[in-house]
Design an enzyme around this catalytic site. Sequence first.
Site, PDB file in Angstrom:
ATOM      1  N   HIS A  13       0.855  -1.200   0.000  1.00 36.97           N
ATOM      2  CA  HIS A  13       0.000   0.000   0.000  1.00 36.97           C
ATOM      3  C   HIS A  13       0.886   1.243   0.000  1.00 36.97           C
ATOM      4  O   HIS A  13       0.824   2.056   0.921  1.00 36.97           O
ATOM      5  CB  HIS A  13      -0.947   0.013   1.218  1.00 36.97           C
ATOM      6  N   GLU A  47      -8.079  -4.965  -6.509  1.00 36.30           N
ATOM      7  CA  GLU A  47      -6.849  -4.248  -6.176  1.00 36.30           C
ATOM      8  C   GLU A  47      -5.711  -4.809  -7.042  1.00 36.30           C
ATOM      9  O   GLU A  47      -5.705  -5.993  -7.405  1.00 36.30           O
ATOM     10  CB  GLU A  47      -6.535  -4.381  -4.670  1.00 36.30           C
ATOM     11  N   ASP A  68      -2.787  -5.866  -6.755  1.00 32.94           N
ATOM     12  CA  ASP A  68      -2.000  -7.063  -6.422  1.00 32.94           C
ATOM     13  C   ASP A  68      -2.717  -8.348  -6.843  1.00 32.94           C
ATOM     14  O   ASP A  68      -2.085  -9.401  -6.919  1.00 32.94           O
ATOM     15  CB  ASP A  68      -1.630  -7.098  -4.929  1.00 32.94           C
TER      16      ASP A  68
HETATM   17 FE1  FEO Z   1      -6.727  -5.737  -1.149  1.00 33.05          FE
HETATM   18 FE2  FEO Z   1      -4.268  -8.071  -1.427  1.00 33.05          FE
HETATM   19  O1  FEO Z   1      -5.317  -6.632  -1.962  1.00 33.05           O
END
Ligand code: FEO
Length: 403
Positions: free
Chosen positions: A29, A87, A89
């Site tokens: 993040h 997201e 990732d």
């Molecule tokens: Fe909220 Fe691992 O992404």
Amino acid sequence: MAADFNQPVSITDGVYWVGAIDWNIRYFHGPTFSTHRGTTYNAYFIVDEKTALVDTVYEPFKEELIARLKRIQDPVQIDYLVVNHTESDHAGAFPAIMELCPGAHVLCTQRAFESLKAHYPNLDFNYTIVKTGTSISLGKRSLNFIEAPMLHWPDSMFTYIPEESLLIPNDAFGQHIATTTRFDDEIDVGLIMDEAAKYYANILMPFNNLIGKKLEEIQKMNLDIKIIAPSHGVIWRKDPGRIVAAYARWVEGKGDAKAVIAYDTMWLATEKMAHALMDGLVAGGCEVKLFKLSVSDRSDVIKEILDARAVLVGSPTINNDILPVVSPLLDELVGLRPKNKIGLAFGAYGWGGGAQKILEERLKAAKIELLAEPGPTVKWVPGAEDLQRCYELGQEMALRIKG
Ligand code: FEO
């Protein structure tokens, strides 16, 4: 013998881990969350009469995902691409997978669809919006969906495969750890619980109430869950109940007979107060974790706050304010809103003071109830009486924690 790179890992007969291992990531993040042990981006491939890929990986790792898929099937045929969460990732390699298998039919929530279109506006794909209760047959197995909004994005959902007693809950129950092992019975369980706690504290804590409700909802569904395969870290197959029970504890935020003291100091006056408070807490029967913030990792401090009952924050006054190194922890606590914590602010000042009030306002903004207001404040250096007062407040805090 030929090199054996990028092997998929069999989870059950016909279900494979096909994710990627990120050994080098040290902050997640952006610069927010330290990941000392790296992470994994987990994706799962189900081979039945039809095939389904559940989630992808972070874009720089797309070749690792595709190489693992090719070990199972070449050419790769993906009938369904489940997007549990958009997201980057997990959905960063979405365009690469759509390029590899343009006919893949996307299954996602309405919010995930909107997010995919915002992230990849030039990409067209066939899709079906799924909701809690939607079931898609793959042949012998089925994909069943449970919406999980705000766990931790609006788009989030879980995928459940009843025929395998397998829950794929994306970020929930995850841990940031890069390993060559894929299962909880292949690694020190204390280590992964520690990483799971850090993950919960730094990412999921603001959603305590929603997580509590979701755990109750899933319990009422009476699902048979033998394996929990999250999107980060190892898969819980030996004892999935351990992480579910930990989540049930963490959502309450009540913590143990434990206090976190987080402070910094200029000429050791505030540090002496921190130590006196610690001694009082220990004499009262509490475990204490003491962090000088300029030499501590903030994400680790937040992890320790998760199962502590008390949070004591100290700073001397500088320029009518708190030390800049203390501020980021308080900023994060305001956002994370830890539940059921008791707080205390303390510190030394030279002439005008001012830090104490700021510390107390910030703790209250984080919804932390104060044991005493104002907390111990000392002009110049603490004398024996001041330190005795800190010691006694430590004992009082211990009584409150244990009571
Ligand atoms: Fe909220 Fe691992 O992404």
